[in-house]
Design an enzyme around this catalytic site. Structure first.
Site, PDB file in Angstrom:
ATOM      1  N   LEU A 167     -13.267   7.191  -3.066  1.00 13.00           N
ATOM      2  CA  LEU A 167     -12.321   7.980  -4.152  1.00 13.00           C
ATOM      3  C   LEU A 167     -11.063   8.541  -3.386  1.00 13.00           C
ATOM      4  CD1 LEU A 167     -15.199   9.801  -6.004  1.00 13.00           C
ATOM      5  CD2 LEU A 167     -13.802   8.387  -7.011  1.00 13.00           C
ATOM      6  N   VAL A 223      -6.886   8.232  -2.803  1.00 10.40           N
ATOM      7  CA  VAL A 223      -5.823   7.986  -3.850  1.00 10.40           C
ATOM      8  C   VAL A 223      -5.896   6.779  -4.934  1.00 10.40           C
ATOM      9  CG1 VAL A 223      -3.145   7.559  -4.107  1.00 10.40           C
ATOM     10  CG2 VAL A 223      -4.240   8.891  -2.145  1.00 10.40           C
ATOM     11  N   GLY A 255      -8.726   4.619  -5.350  1.00  6.44           N
ATOM     12  CA  GLY A 255     -10.051   4.564  -6.084  1.00  6.44           C
ATOM     13  C   GLY A 255     -10.028   5.322  -7.130  1.00  6.44           C
ATOM     14  N   LYS A 309     -10.328   2.475   3.344  1.00  6.16           N
ATOM     15  CA  LYS A 309      -9.275   1.711   4.798  1.00  6.16           C
ATOM     16  C   LYS A 309      -9.751   0.466   4.901  1.00  6.16           C
ATOM     17  CE  LYS A 309      -8.421   4.382   8.814  1.00  6.16           C
ATOM     18  NZ  LYS A 309      -9.006   3.929   9.768  1.00  6.16           N
ATOM     19  N   SER A 333      -1.504  -3.835  -6.075  1.00  2.00           N
ATOM     20  CA  SER A 333      -0.180  -3.082  -6.149  1.00  2.00           C
ATOM     21  C   SER A 333       0.120  -2.270  -7.158  1.00  2.00           C
ATOM     22  CB  SER A 333       0.854  -4.229  -5.532  1.00  2.00           C
ATOM     23  OG  SER A 333       2.165  -3.422  -5.540  1.00  2.00           O
ATOM     24  N   GLY A 334       0.930  -1.331  -6.942  1.00  3.09           N
ATOM     25  CA  GLY A 334       1.299  -0.255  -7.848  1.00  3.09           C
ATOM     26  C   GLY A 334       1.276   1.125  -7.628  1.00  3.09           C
ATOM     27  N   LYS A 383      -0.861 -10.680  -1.095  1.00  6.72           N
ATOM     28  CA  LYS A 383      -0.848  -9.300  -1.116  1.00  6.72           C
ATOM     29  C   LYS A 383       0.200  -8.897  -0.021  1.00  6.72           C
ATOM     30  CE  LYS A 383      -0.364  -4.915  -2.385  1.00  6.72           C
ATOM     31  NZ  LYS A 383      -0.784  -3.881  -1.393  1.00  6.72           N
ATOM     32  N   HIS A 412       3.732  -9.928  -0.333  1.00  6.97           N
ATOM     33  CA  HIS A 412       4.334  -8.930  -1.490  1.00  6.97           C
ATOM     34  C   HIS A 412       4.971  -7.744  -0.730  1.00  6.97           C
ATOM     35  CE1 HIS A 412       3.908  -5.315  -3.701  1.00  6.97           C
ATOM     36  NE2 HIS A 412       3.811  -5.901  -4.775  1.00  6.97           N
ATOM     37  N   ASN A 413       3.931  -7.263   0.040  1.00  9.23           N
ATOM     38  CA  ASN A 413       4.342  -6.018   0.711  1.00  9.23           C
ATOM     39  C   ASN A 413       5.641  -6.145   1.922  1.00  9.23           C
ATOM     40  OD1 ASN A 413       2.089  -5.106  -0.274  1.00  9.23           O
ATOM     41  ND2 ASN A 413       1.283  -3.876   1.385  1.00  9.23           N
ATOM     42  N   GLU A 426       8.567  -6.227  -0.082  1.00 13.09           N
ATOM     43  CA  GLU A 426       8.654  -4.566  -0.397  1.00 13.09           C
ATOM     44  C   GLU A 426       9.396  -3.944   0.609  1.00 13.09           C
ATOM     45  OE1 GLU A 426       4.958  -2.960  -1.901  1.00 13.09           O
ATOM     46  OE2 GLU A 426       5.498  -1.088  -0.637  1.00 13.09           O
ATOM     47  N   TYR A 427       8.841  -4.125   1.923  1.00  8.72           N
ATOM     48  CA  TYR A 427       9.723  -3.555   3.097  1.00  8.72           C
ATOM     49  C   TYR A 427      11.121  -3.855   3.077  1.00  8.72           C
ATOM     50  CZ  TYR A 427       5.629  -2.478   6.135  1.00  8.72           C
ATOM     51  OH  TYR A 427       4.595  -2.046   6.928  1.00  8.72           O
ATOM     52  N   ARG A 457      12.232  -0.388  10.569  1.00  7.49           N
ATOM     53  CA  ARG A 457      11.310   0.769  10.616  1.00  7.49           C
ATOM     54  C   ARG A 457      10.891   1.114  12.191  1.00  7.49           C
ATOM     55  NH1 ARG A 457       6.837   0.777   5.778  1.00  7.49           N
ATOM     56  NH2 ARG A 457       8.581  -0.040   3.980  1.00  7.49           N
TER      57      ARG A 457
END
Ligand code: NAP
Length: 472
Positions: free
Chosen positions: A11, A13, A15, A76, A129-130, A183, A186-187, A190-191, A289
């Site tokens: 549970l 962010v 979940g 995690k 993602s979202g 995924k 995708h990230n 996004e970076y 980064r």
């Protein structure tokens, strides 16, 4: 008591929001969290009055679920997933299905699919993602594993995902770790887009001396164009407008200029290096980064290494839409998607994932962080030519590239002359220039390699493998 349709472990962010999403879509749910106080807090808070019950331990959790059980782990990534699999396995039965919705490394997912399928449990590695809002309202979902396992969760994920004009933002991605591979890429994209928008902001601030609101106005106008209309441009405007100190100062100027990088950006670059896929714009974003995190060293170096002073140059401000800068940003965003899609295509061939490129573009059109109007064009490009090797040579994209390349070149040249770092814009210019150059200077590299190491070379004028005694 009737058994629940869906189980969620973790549970956090994501979940919390995903289980509320499932329940809203008619799937009664059971939740389990390692720290039970969080379960109680959720059931008494956001989960109250809903078709959601809690379990204190994994045995009770499994017993409360209808068969075949569909269990989403939102925890995690890494060893935590293996330890939950080990703890829950004794209670599972043939045909039950575990879904890992976290950002797991795709090779870990390959291994887990094999191990669990051997025990006759299904295992799906599903990129989601979202962010928190997407998880609640409808994310983009990228599930990989066996087709049979996917079919067992299809009705659930089709309802939970974002919906766009041509369907839900979820599809069967392919076998093994393919969902997590997609995924990861995708990230990586996004970076890159985040860094590109940050570079544009930096230029408007340092070259034109614009305020946060003025820069936000440019992003708002860009967000109304087909090329740049996207979630990331939209939130960039919001970030720039947000004030601190009773509404006087831009909050963004108070934020420490150090950006973290978790696994997925690094994994995108590592995969690309392994697969021989060029991703310079994405790599530049990752590196930016890393450089940003060296704050103390940068402050010291600033006093030792002097660069050129800032010189004003034309970003296209005269026509009120920063047209040259927009050219640069558009091409860097194109390059990010092009590099990501190319990495997916090469990875698909190498790992035999049989990725459906138009479908991947389709499920990214809604719910996810890189959703953009451009994805419709990307979907069309791969539908028209499924074997397309690079998005930039598609008819629509190549017209845009030809039109905007001078703008990108002038922005990079101006930034370089002023000593402003523009890692993604500069890498994009090199990427496009390399890609459109029929003859590169690697002939000399080959000569050197043959000279010192007898590595041999091929010739352009005749077939065969050659070696020369270059010295003496
Ligand atoms: P989070 O808020 O940090 O929550 C982590 C959850 O993992 C907590 O429920 C925690 O339980 C549980 N957990 C950690 N170690 C565990 C272990 N060894 N055994 C059992 N449970 C353990 O995480 P999140 O942001 O929701 O992310 C969950 C996954 O989704 C991650 O893989 C993340 O990379 C991925 N993801 C996140 C986002 C995002 O926007 N946040 C978006 C897409 C994907 P306790 O309460 O007991 O600590």
């Amino acid at each position: 008591m009737s058994k629940a349709h869906f189980g969620l472990i973790g549970l956090g962010v994501m979940g919390e929001n995903l289980v509320l999403n499932a329940e809203r879509n008619g799937f009664s749910s059971v939740v389990y969290n390692r720290t039970y106080s969080k379960t109680e807090e959720f059931l008494n808070g956001r989960g109250a009055g809903k078709q959601i019950s809690g379990a204190r331990d994994l045995k009770d959790f499994v017993n409360k679920l209808d068969r075949p059980r569909r269990i989403l782990m939102m925890i995690k990534a890494g060893s935590a997933i293996d330890s939950v699999i080990e703890s829950i396995s004794p209670y599972l039965e043939v045909g039950d299905l575990l879904i890992d919705g976290g950002n797991s490394e795709f090779r870990d997912t390959e291994r887990r699919v094999l191990e669990l399928e051997r025990k006759s449990f299904g295992f799906i590695g599903m990129g989601i993602s979202g962010g928190s809002k997407g998880a609640l309202e409808g994310p983009s979902m990228m599930p990989g594993g066996t087709k049979t396992s996917y079919e067992a969760i299809e009705s659930l994920v089709c309802k939970m995902s974002a919906q766009v004009e041509d369907g839900p933002c979820v599809t069967y991605i392919g076998p093994g770790g393919s969902g997590h591979f997609v995924k990861t890429v995708h990230n990586g994209i996004e970076y890159a887009i985040e860094q590109i928008l940050a570079e544009a902001y930096d230029l408007m601030k340092r070259i034109c001396g614009m305020s946060g609101d003025e820069i936000a106005d440019v992003f708002r106008r860009w967000n109304a164009t087909e090329q740049l209309s996207s979630y990331l441009v939209e939130i960039t405007e919001s970030c720039l407008r947000t004030k601190d100190c009773g509404g006087k100062e831009d909050l963004v100027e108070k934020i420490m200029d150090k950006a973290g990088q978790k696994g997925t950006g690094l994994w995108t670059v590592l995969s690309a290096l392994e697969l021989g896929a060029p991703v310079p714009t994405i790599y530049a974003a990752l590196n930016a980064r890393v450089m940003s995190s060296m704050k103390e060293q940068r402050i010291l170096a600033q006093q030792i290494i002097s660069g050129p002073s800032i010189k004003s140059f034309d970003l296209g401000k005269t026509d009120n839409d920063m047209s040259f800068l927009m050219d640069a940003v558009v091409l860097a965003c194109f390059a990010s998607y092009a590099q990501g899609m190319e990495l997916l295509r090469i990875g698909s061939n190498e790992y035999n994932y049989k990725l459906n490129m138009p479908s991947i573009a389709q499920i990214w059109k809604g719910g996810c962080i890189i959703r953009s109007q451009l994805l419709g064009r990307i979907q069309n490009a791969y539908s028209a030519c499924p074997e397309l090797q690079n998005l930039l040579v598609d008819p629509w994209f190549s017209l845009e590239v030809n039109r905007r390349l001078p703008g990108l070149a002038s922005v990079v040249a101006g930034g370089v002359a002023s000593g402003i770092p523009l890692p993604c814009l500069t890498s994009t210019l090199d990427y496009i220039n390399s890609y459109r150059t029929g003859r590169l200077p690697q002939n000399l590299v080959q000569a050197m390699r043959d000279c010192f190491g007898s590595h041999t070379y091929q010739r352009v004028d005749k077939e065969g493998i050659f070696h020369t005694n270059w010295i003496d």
